[in-house]
Scaffold this active site. Structure first.
Site, PDB file in Angstrom:
ATOM      1  N   ASP A  57       0.825  -1.212   0.000  1.00 35.91           N
ATOM      2  CA  ASP A  57       0.000   0.000   0.000  1.00 35.91           C
ATOM      3  C   ASP A  57       0.862   1.267   0.000  1.00 35.91           C
ATOM      4  OD1 ASP A  57      -2.412   1.405  -0.023  1.00 35.91           O
ATOM      5  OD2 ASP A  57      -3.291   0.225   1.588  1.00 35.91           O
TER       6      ASP A  57
ATOM      7  N   ASP B  51      -9.374   3.753  -3.749  1.00 40.07           N
ATOM      8  CA  ASP B  51     -10.131   2.601  -3.267  1.00 40.07           C
ATOM      9  C   ASP B  51     -11.543   2.592  -3.829  1.00 40.07           C
ATOM     10  OD1 ASP B  51      -8.880   2.210   0.153  1.00 40.07           O
ATOM     11  OD2 ASP B  51      -7.903   2.025  -1.786  1.00 40.07           O
TER      12      ASP B  51
END
Length: 673
Positions: free
Chosen positions: A176, A231
């Site tokens: 991430d 996201d």
């Protein structure tokens, strides 16, 4: 996005500093650890992820809740086998954030949370491997991960962490982008690539830097897949936004290097089954990774039917590895074609709009050679037809027709494709009658015989044919048009309902065939006379960037009712609509209203973030707009003349810099009728 040093429960709101900047706490960027001897230059072709990875990730369904634990992960592995998902091609069972303790041990090693994973990660990996599956794990290219608790990130610990992952038997790493301390993106991700390869274990490497540094331009040879977007959220607006960002990147995808528009939301409950089929179809035609994001322990039969569709999965997993390319997108009607290894084409007719639309292309337009006829396979209906070359369908609102077209020489064995459509207003007044026209058209090279069309509606509705609904035969290109009168009972509640035209026919050899196309209509009533708050009236449709549109609160980005009091420029409003760009809310005004007023702006809850623009449309014409507004601005009064309009739309766009933190309020919004 928020400052890197701020923790938030919304992962997409946890930002990344621009290259070269440092966190506001004053922490220096940590040095990137390296082995004593640098590894040899890695080969670009490593044989990993030659087709897009398929599997599961827990984040979208569990986040960091206690239910994310060893028992759940093992249970997902068991369900992969029991439900046939393994046989369908799913193989990775991936852990997301929150699997570790908040601090490393005395040796600087990561420690699995003993409450969640009492037997450790290696034991879970062994369990997953014993079922013929693979295990994935998560960390961040920063000092801390993205969750509010901030678990240890791998920045400065790349080689040590990679070694732990390899020793545990990890097969996949999601890396991430939070708390990266401004270290250059390519350097951050290349360092972890080298660390993974130094372990000698084949580990698929998923670069999750949200597309901020255009990884498609530099990540081939670094990772096997890279996020091209922020996201995903479980709603139509979010899925659509990510889809549009990923579609133009087709030239960068191929075996071992894939564009990743984030995980699947299929089955999480925020979209309809029609929308989930579109989600699954479009991710497949884009050759995107297929990572299930719903809790399979609670999956409905409809969810499993979508996830199990092996014909659609075959489009995603085609070994040629081409991402589908956009052929047209006029008016929200998308035609996307994907070349397949056997020479056929997968073609998606995707309807972005809120009403059923006829969509059409041809076999030659999608790249097939001229031929007298083609075989057309409907991948959701699992039926084959012949076509003279036209690929056409009436596509439901938010729906996708996905077909595979080939120059198969056995085309004559299949019945002709008959396109079925229904024309008429999608808005039907309660207690009134509406007129529709169905059209059945033979697209095949062979005639359709004994053609019979019918139309069904909800219980209690009256549906009557006003013209002929049968014909002995239809030749190529010929149509049967039937007029219908539909009466809606007076007591019908407002909302969406289905009318379903169907056609039955036979091929020249007597083979029976049929087609049906559910069409959504909305029962409406005009607003009352006088002045009404929009938040007290039913809308016709509402699409939103994150989470649902909220009534009388701000947008909370997740489920309904999670917003806060609407506040713009320090002023709190008890009434209004809370949206998140991109957003589109439509109301039926029935020609009875004259004016819309509101105070609009970015909600104060986003701090100094957020840029949006507000628009009002009346029957397809823009009648008011604000230009770009920022969080630093007070509420902007907006007035729109909507005299005589039948439908109005309240639209929010992102202001040109992406949609993070774009909480847009229609405060004190009123209609005068």
């Amino acid at each position: 996005m928020r400052n890197l040093c701020t923790r938030t429960t919304s992962r997409r709101a946890v930002g990344v500093l621009a290259a070269g900047l440092l966190c506001t706490t004053g922490l220096a960027a940590p040095a990137l650890a390296a082995p004593a001897t640098a590894p040899a230059a890695p080969a670009v072709a490593d044989g990993l992820a030659l087709t897009p990875p398929m599997g599961f990730n827990n984040w979208n369904s569990t986040h960091c809740r206690p239910e994310f634990n060893e028992s759940m992960v093992k249970g997902i592995a068991d369900l992969f086998v029991e439900k046939g998902l393994k046989d369908a091609g799913y193989q990775y069972v991936n852990l997301d954030d929150c699997w570790a303790l908040p601090t490393r041990d005395a040796d600087g090693k990561l420690v699995p949370d003993p409450a969640r994973f009492p037997d450790g990660i290696k034991a879970v990996a062994d369990y997953v491997h014993a079922r013929g599956l693979k295990l994935g794990i998560y960390t961040s290219a920063g000092t801390r991960t993205c969750d509010v608790a901030g678990f240890p990130g791998a920045l400065g610990h790349e080689y040590s962490d990679a070694r732990q992952f390899a020793d545990w038997g990890v097969d996949y790493l999601k890396y991430d982008n939070c708390n990266n301390q401004g270290v250059d993106a390519k350097l951050r991700y290349t360092t972890m690539r080298d660390a993974l390869r130094a372990t000698g274990r084949p580990i698929v490497y998923s670069i999750c830097e949200w597309g901020e540094n255009e990884p498609w331009k530099w990540a081939p040879g670094v990772g096997q897949l890279w996020r091209t977007t922020g996201d995903i959220s479980d709603n139509w607006g979010s899925m659509l936004s990510l889809l549009k960002k990923n579609l133009p990147l087709a030239p960068y995808a191929g075996p071992g290097h894939w564009n990743d528009p984030d995980m699947l939301e299929v089955g999480n409950g925020g979209m309809t089954d029609t929308e989930y089929r579109s989600h699954f179809s479009m991710w497949s035609v884009m050759a995107a990774p297929l990572l299930i994001g719903s809790d399979l322990r609670k999956a409905s039969a409809a969810t499993l039917e979508i996830l199990h569709n092996k014909e659609v999965i075959a489009v995603d997993q085609d070994p040629l590895g081409k991402q589908g390319t956009v052929l047209s997108s006029e008016g929200g009607r998308w035609v996307v074609a994907k070349e397949m290894r056997d020479g056929s084409r997968a073609v998606a007719l995707f309807n972005e709009t809120g009403s059923a639309r006829r969509m059409s292309t041809t076999a030659t337009a999608v790249g097939l050679p001229e031929a007298s006829a083609y075989t057309l396979r409907d991948l959701w209906q699992h039926q084959s037809y012949n076509t003279a070359g036209t690929i056409s369908a009436m596509v439901p609102a938010h729906g996708t027709v996905l077909v595979r077209v080939s120059t198969d020489q056995h085309w004559a064995q299949h019945p002709p494709a008959v396109e079925l459509g229904l024309d008429g207003s999608p808005l039907v007044a309660r207690g009134g009658a509406a007129s529709f026209t169905s059209t059945a058209t033979d697209l095949g090279r062979t005639p359709a015989r004994q053609v019979s069309v019918s139309l069904s509606g909800p219980a209690g509705w009256t549906v009557r044919a006003a013209s002929a609904s049968t014909v002995g035969a239809l030749g190529t290109g010929s149509s049967l048009n039937t007029s219908w009168k539909v009466t809606v009972p007076q007591g019908t509640a407002t909302g969406s309902y289905e009318l379903t035209p169907s056609v039955l026919y036979r091929s020249p050899t007597g083979t029976p065939a049929q087609s049906r196309v559910p069409v959504t209509v909305t029962v409406v009533v005009p607003p009352p006379a006088g002045v009404s708050y929009l938040s007290d009236l039913p809308w016709v449709s509402a699409a939103n960037g994150y989470g649902p549109v909220e009534r009388d609160t701000s947008n909370g980005e997740n489920g309904a009712g999670d917003g806060h009091p609407i506040t713009i420029g320090g002023v709190t409003y008890p009434k209004g609509l809370g949206a998140h760009a991109p957003s589109d809310i439509s109301y039926y005004t029935g020609g009875a209203c004259s004016k819309l007023t509101a105070d609009v702006g970015v909600d104060d809850e986003k701090g100094d973030k957020g840029t949006v623009a507000f628009e009002v449309w009346a029957d397809g014409t823009k009648v008011a707009s604000t230009g770009v507004l920022t969080n630093a601005m007070p509420a902007r009064p907006l007035t729109a003349d909507i005299t005589g309009a039948r439908v109005i739309r309240l639209v929010v766009t992102d202001g040109g810099d992406g949609i993070d933190s774009d909480h847009a309020d229609w405060a004190d919004a009123k209609l005068s009728c």
